[in-house]
Design a protein around this motif. Structure first.
Motif, PDB file in Angstrom:
ATOM      1  N   ALA A 149       0.852  -0.799  -0.103  1.00  0.00           N
ATOM      2  CA  ALA A 149       0.214  -0.023  -0.415  1.00  0.00           C
ATOM      3  C   ALA A 149       0.656   1.215   0.038  1.00  0.00           C
ATOM      4  CB  ALA A 149      -1.165   0.194   0.968  1.00  0.00           C
ATOM      5  N   VAL A 150       0.557   2.325  -0.607  1.00  0.00           N
ATOM      6  CA  VAL A 150       0.960   3.470  -1.036  1.00  0.00           C
ATOM      7  C   VAL A 150      -0.082   4.468  -0.351  1.00  0.00           C
ATOM      8  CG1 VAL A 150       2.387   2.771  -2.435  1.00  0.00           C
ATOM      9  CG2 VAL A 150       0.938   4.165  -3.434  1.00  0.00           C
TER      10      VAL A 150
ATOM     11  N   THR B 153      -4.890   6.345  -0.346  1.00  0.00           N
ATOM     12  CA  THR B 153      -3.965   5.492  -0.373  1.00  0.00           C
ATOM     13  C   THR B 153      -4.488   4.445  -1.365  1.00  0.00           C
ATOM     14  OG1 THR B 153      -6.053   4.937   1.114  1.00  0.00           O
ATOM     15  CG2 THR B 153      -4.050   5.198   2.005  1.00  0.00           C
ATOM     16  N   TYR B 154      -3.588   4.110  -1.714  1.00  0.00           N
ATOM     17  CA  TYR B 154      -3.674   2.543  -2.703  1.00  0.00           C
ATOM     18  C   TYR B 154      -2.787   1.086  -2.062  1.00  0.00           C
ATOM     19  CZ  TYR B 154      -4.196   7.394  -4.777  1.00  0.00           C
ATOM     20  OH  TYR B 154      -4.524   8.635  -4.958  1.00  0.00           O
TER      21      TYR B 154
ATOM     22  N   ALA C  54       0.698  -1.428  -6.477  1.00  0.00           N
ATOM     23  CA  ALA C  54       0.440   0.339  -6.220  1.00  0.00           C
ATOM     24  C   ALA C  54       0.824   1.664  -6.520  1.00  0.00           C
ATOM     25  CB  ALA C  54       0.366  -0.280  -4.771  1.00  0.00           C
ATOM     26  N   VAL C  55       2.275   1.113  -6.644  1.00  0.00           N
ATOM     27  CA  VAL C  55       2.469   2.939  -7.157  1.00  0.00           C
ATOM     28  C   VAL C  55       2.049   2.730  -8.601  1.00  0.00           C
ATOM     29  CG1 VAL C  55       4.754   4.091  -8.260  1.00  0.00           C
ATOM     30  CG2 VAL C  55       4.468   2.632  -6.288  1.00  0.00           C
TER      31      VAL C  55
ATOM     32  N   ALA D 147      12.243  -4.294  -7.846  1.00  0.00           N
ATOM     33  CA  ALA D 147      12.096  -3.039  -8.839  1.00  0.00           C
ATOM     34  C   ALA D 147      10.965  -2.144  -8.212  1.00  0.00           C
ATOM     35  CB  ALA D 147      11.168  -4.096  -9.662  1.00  0.00           C
ATOM     36  N   GLY D 148      10.417  -2.388  -6.691  1.00  0.00           N
ATOM     37  CA  GLY D 148       9.344  -2.393  -6.174  1.00  0.00           C
ATOM     38  C   GLY D 148       9.719  -1.088  -5.240  1.00  0.00           C
ATOM     39  N   HIS D 149      10.772  -1.135  -4.986  1.00  0.00           N
ATOM     40  CA  HIS D 149      12.390  -0.202  -4.637  1.00  0.00           C
ATOM     41  C   HIS D 149      12.354   1.446  -5.525  1.00  0.00           C
ATOM     42  CE1 HIS D 149      16.057   2.310  -2.482  1.00  0.00           C
ATOM     43  NE2 HIS D 149      15.616   2.449  -2.117  1.00  0.00           N
TER      44      HIS D 149
END
Length: 128
Positions: free
Chosen positions: A45-46, A53-54, A72-73, A99-101
């Motif tokens: 979640a972000v 929020t997502y 999420a991004v 990749a998420g980072h």
């Protein structure tokens, strides 16, 4: 950039866990829910610059693989977000995927990325 960023593998002390503010704790709840709904490997979640929020779960199909944090991004960006305030990934891994980072860092160089275990306990926070 390396494939993953190490996060502490030890559980935080109660005082460390208390440092997670209410808004970031909400992200942990959303990420756990996204992961649990579909039985995904990860949930994330972000929170964007407006406090929206997502949440998302990892996707693994024969033709498409997306980490929960990437999704999420992407959801935030698709909704018009231009900056992230914070991110959470719930995972059984002890590292944050590269990749998420990178996806979070595309929108915010200073947003904390909290990594939590499936039970919601904080494993660590990546700030770089």
């Amino acid at each position: 950039m390396p494939e993953s960023s190490a996060v502490p593998t030890s559980r935080p002390t109660p005082s460390e866990a208390a440092e997670l503010g209410a808004e970031d704790a909400k992200l942990v709840v959303l990420a756990r829910g996204a992961r649990g709904r579909v039985g995904a490997v990860e949930g994330a979640a972000v929170r964007d610059q407006d406090g929206r929020t997502y949440a998302a779960a990892s996707v693994s199909l024969p033709s498409l693989t997306v980490t929960a944090l990437q999704l999420a991004v992407a959801s935030a960006v698709a909704a018009g977000a231009t900056r992230l305030e914070a991110a959470v990934v719930v995972t059984e891994a002890s590292t944050l995927d590269g990749a998420g980072h990178a996806a979070v860092r595309d929108l915010a160089t200073d947003a904390p990325i909290h990594v939590a275990a499936p039970d919601g306990s904080l494993l660590g926070t990546v700030t770089e």
